[in-house]
Design an enzyme around this catalytic site. Structure first.
Site, mmCIF file in Angstrom:
data_model
loop_
_atom_site.group_PDB
_atom_site.id
_atom_site.type_symbol
_atom_site.label_atom_id
_atom_site.label_comp_id
_atom_site.label_asym_id
_atom_site.label_seq_id
_atom_site.Cartn_x
_atom_site.Cartn_y
_atom_site.Cartn_z
ATOM 1 N N ASP A 31 0.612 -1.124 0.103
ATOM 2 C CA ASP A 31 -0.046 -0.032 -0.008
ATOM 3 C C ASP A 31 0.931 1.164 0.031
ATOM 4 O OD1 ASP A 31 -2.063 1.909 0.788
ATOM 5 O OD2 ASP A 31 -3.140 0.587 1.324
ATOM 6 N N SER A 72 -7.380 3.861 -1.301
ATOM 7 C CA SER A 72 -7.063 2.360 -1.272
ATOM 8 C C SER A 72 -8.516 1.516 -1.592
ATOM 9 C CB SER A 72 -6.667 1.969 -0.069
ATOM 10 O OG SER A 72 -5.142 2.261 0.093
ATOM 11 N N GLU A 238 -0.937 -8.094 1.922
ATOM 12 C CA GLU A 238 -0.665 -6.896 1.985
ATOM 13 C C GLU A 238 0.079 -6.201 2.847
ATOM 14 O OE1 GLU A 238 -3.742 -4.118 3.422
ATOM 15 O OE2 GLU A 238 -3.007 -2.488 2.263
ATOM 16 N N ASP A 243 2.181 2.526 3.291
ATOM 17 C CA ASP A 243 1.342 3.686 3.395
ATOM 18 C C ASP A 243 1.317 4.707 4.510
ATOM 19 O OD1 ASP A 243 -1.027 5.224 2.015
ATOM 20 O OD2 ASP A 243 -2.151 4.311 3.483
ATOM 21 N N ASP A 285 -1.271 0.057 -4.668
ATOM 22 C CA ASP A 285 -2.691 0.743 -5.075
ATOM 23 C C ASP A 285 -2.415 2.121 -5.606
ATOM 24 O OD1 ASP A 285 -1.944 1.330 -2.496
ATOM 25 O OD2 ASP A 285 -3.751 1.056 -1.451
ATOM 26 N N HIS A 286 -1.573 2.751 -5.103
ATOM 27 C CA HIS A 286 -1.058 4.126 -5.146
ATOM 28 C C HIS A 286 0.165 4.713 -4.567
ATOM 29 C CE1 HIS A 286 -2.199 4.881 -1.291
ATOM 30 N NE2 HIS A 286 -3.363 4.116 -1.397
HETATM 31 MG MG MG Z 1 -4.266 -0.719 2.619
HETATM 32 ZN ZN ZN Z 2 -3.321 5.890 2.570
#
Ligand code: MG
Ligand code: ZN
Length: 348
Positions: A31, A72, A238, A243, A285-286
Site C-alpha cells: 500500500d 485504497s 498486503e 502507506d 494501489d497508489h
Molecule cells: Mg491498505
Molecule cells: Zn493511504
C-alpha cells in the site's frame, strides 16, 4: 511391483490430473508503494531488493472514477474486480452494482483462498477482495461480510470489529466454521477447513513498535498450509503500513515497513520458483507522500527521503510479475486490467 496396464493407466491419469491443476495466484500489494519507496527501501537495505529478481515489469495508472488521486478502496476495487469506482467505495461499480472479485471468482472455480494484511482484515485493501460496501468506514458491516465470505484462511488484525460491536453480536463465538488461533504454529497445525489468526484487537503495531509476526513468517505459514491442499489457491498479501509511514512523513517508519514487505516477497519468490504452476504479482494501489530522493550518502547507501504531501499522489506505480502467465503484465495500463489479465490466465 509389476506394472500392469491398469497401474500404467492410473499413473497416466494422475499425471494428467496434476498437469491440469489450475494456476495458483499470489497477489502482493504494497500500500502506498511507488518508485521512491522502492528505491529508498533498496538503498537502505544495502542497495538490494528482492524485486530485482523479477524480469517482467509494468506501470499502472491508478486514478479512481472521481479523482486523479485514488484511495485504497477505489484502487483495491479496480484491481480486485476490474471496474473503476469512486474514492471510498468498495466492491460496487459506478451504477451501484455489486461486482465479483478475483478471489470470489477463484472460489467459484473451486480454489482455496487466503488473506494476509499488516492492517486489520477489514481495512480497505483486503476488504476489496470480499466486501461490497458504500463506504470503507463501515467496519462492522465489512466484518459481517467477511465471516459470510468463502475465504478459507487469514492472518490480520481487527478482532474487535468482530467481537466488540454496536449490535452486540460476537461474530467469533457465533461463527462455527472458522477455527480462530493465536499464533502461527497453531495456524499451521490446525486441521480445520477454515482457520483465522487475529494478530491484534484493532490495527496491528508498526515494525518499529515490534509487530509480530513478521510478514515473511506469515506468508511462509500460509503457503505451507495452502501447499498441502489438493486445490489451487488465490492468496492476497498486503504490506499495509508502508502507506501509513508515507502519511506520517516518517522515513524510518516507511523504510522498516518496506523491508518487512520485501522479505515477504522473497518467500513468495522461492515458492513461485519451486512451483511453476504459480503466478506471483507485486504492485501497489497508489503512491503515498509524494516522496522524492533529493539526497543521501553514497558511502553508506543511506537515502534521504523528502515528502511533498501527507496524502496519496497520482503517480503511476510499478507492477512486477513472475511465473505462469507473467509475460502478460509488461507494459503501461490501467489498474482495472490487472483483473482482466488474471481472468484470462485463469480461463486458459
Ligand atoms: Mg491498505
Ligand atoms: Zn493511504
Amino acid at each position: 511391483m509389476k506394472v500392469t496396464p491398469f497401474i500404467l493407466a492410473l499413473i497416466i491419469f494422475f499425471q494428467l490430473q496434476s498437469q491440469e491443476k489450475q494456476t495458483n495466484i499470489i497477489f502482493m500489494i504494497g500500500d502506498g508503494t511507488g518508485l521512491s519507496q522502492i528505491t529508498a527501501g533498496m538503498y537502505a537495505n544495502g542497495n538490494k531488493t528482492n524485486l530485482e529478481q523479477f524480469s517482467v515489469i509494468g506501470l499502472i495508472k491508478t486514478h479512481s472514477s472521481d479523482n486523479l488521486v485514488t484511495d485504497s478502496a477505489a484502487s483495491g476495487t479496480s484491481m480486485a474486480s476490474g471496474v473503476k469506482t469512486k474514492n471510498g467505495v468498495i466492491g460496487f461499480d459506478l451504477n451501484g452494482t455489486e461486482v465479483s472479485s478475483i478471489l470470489e471468482d477463484c472460489e467459484k472455480m473451486g480454489y482455496n483462498s487466503g488473506l494476509i494484511a499488516t492492517s486489520s482484515i477489514v481495512h480497505a485493501t483486503p476488504a476489496s477482495f470480499y466486501a461490497n460496501v458504500s463506504s470503507r468506514r463501515l467496519y462492522e458491516e465489512i466484518a459481517l461480510q467477511f465471516v459470510e465470505s468463502e475465504i478459507d484462511y487469514f492472518i490480520g488484525g481487527g478482532r474487535e470489529h468482530f467481537n466488540k460491536r454496536t449490535d452486540n453480536r460476537n461474530l467469533i463465538t457465533e461463527n462455527n466454521s472458522f477455527k480462530f488461533v493465536d499464533n502461527l504454529s497453531e495456524f499451521e497445525s490446525s486441521q480445520n477447513e477454515r482457520v483465522g489468526y487475529f494478530t491484534s484487537d484493532l490495527e496491528p503495531k508498526s515494525i518499529l513498535e515490534g509487530r509480530e509476526p513478521k510478514l515473511a513468517n506469515g506468508i511462509q505459514s500460509m503457503l505451507a498450509k495452502l501447499d498441502t491442499k489438493e486445490k489451487s489457491f488465490f492468496l492476497m498479501v498486503e504490506g499495509a503500513q508502508i502507506d501509513w509511514g508515507g502519511h506520517a512523513n516518517i522515513e524510518n517508519y516507511l523504510l522498516s515497513e518496506f523491508k518487512d514487505f520485501d522479505e515477504a516477497i522473497g518467500i513468495a519468490i522461492q515458492y513461485t520458483k519451486a512451483n511453476p504452476n504459480t503466478l506471483l504479482i507485486v504492485t501497489a494501489d497508489h503512491e503515498t507522500g509524494g516522496t522524492a530522493l533529493n539526497s543521501g550518502d553514497i558511502k553508506t547507501f543511506t537515502p534521504q527521503l523528502n515528502f511533498t504531501t501527507k496524502n496519496h499522489t497520482a503517480s503511476m506505480v510499478p507492477i512486477f510479475a513472475m511465473g505462469k502467465g507473467a509475460e502478460n503484465f509488461a507494459g503501461i495500463y490501467d489498474n482495472t486490467l490487472i483483473y482482466n489479465k488474471l481472468k484470462s490466465i485463469l480461463a486458459q
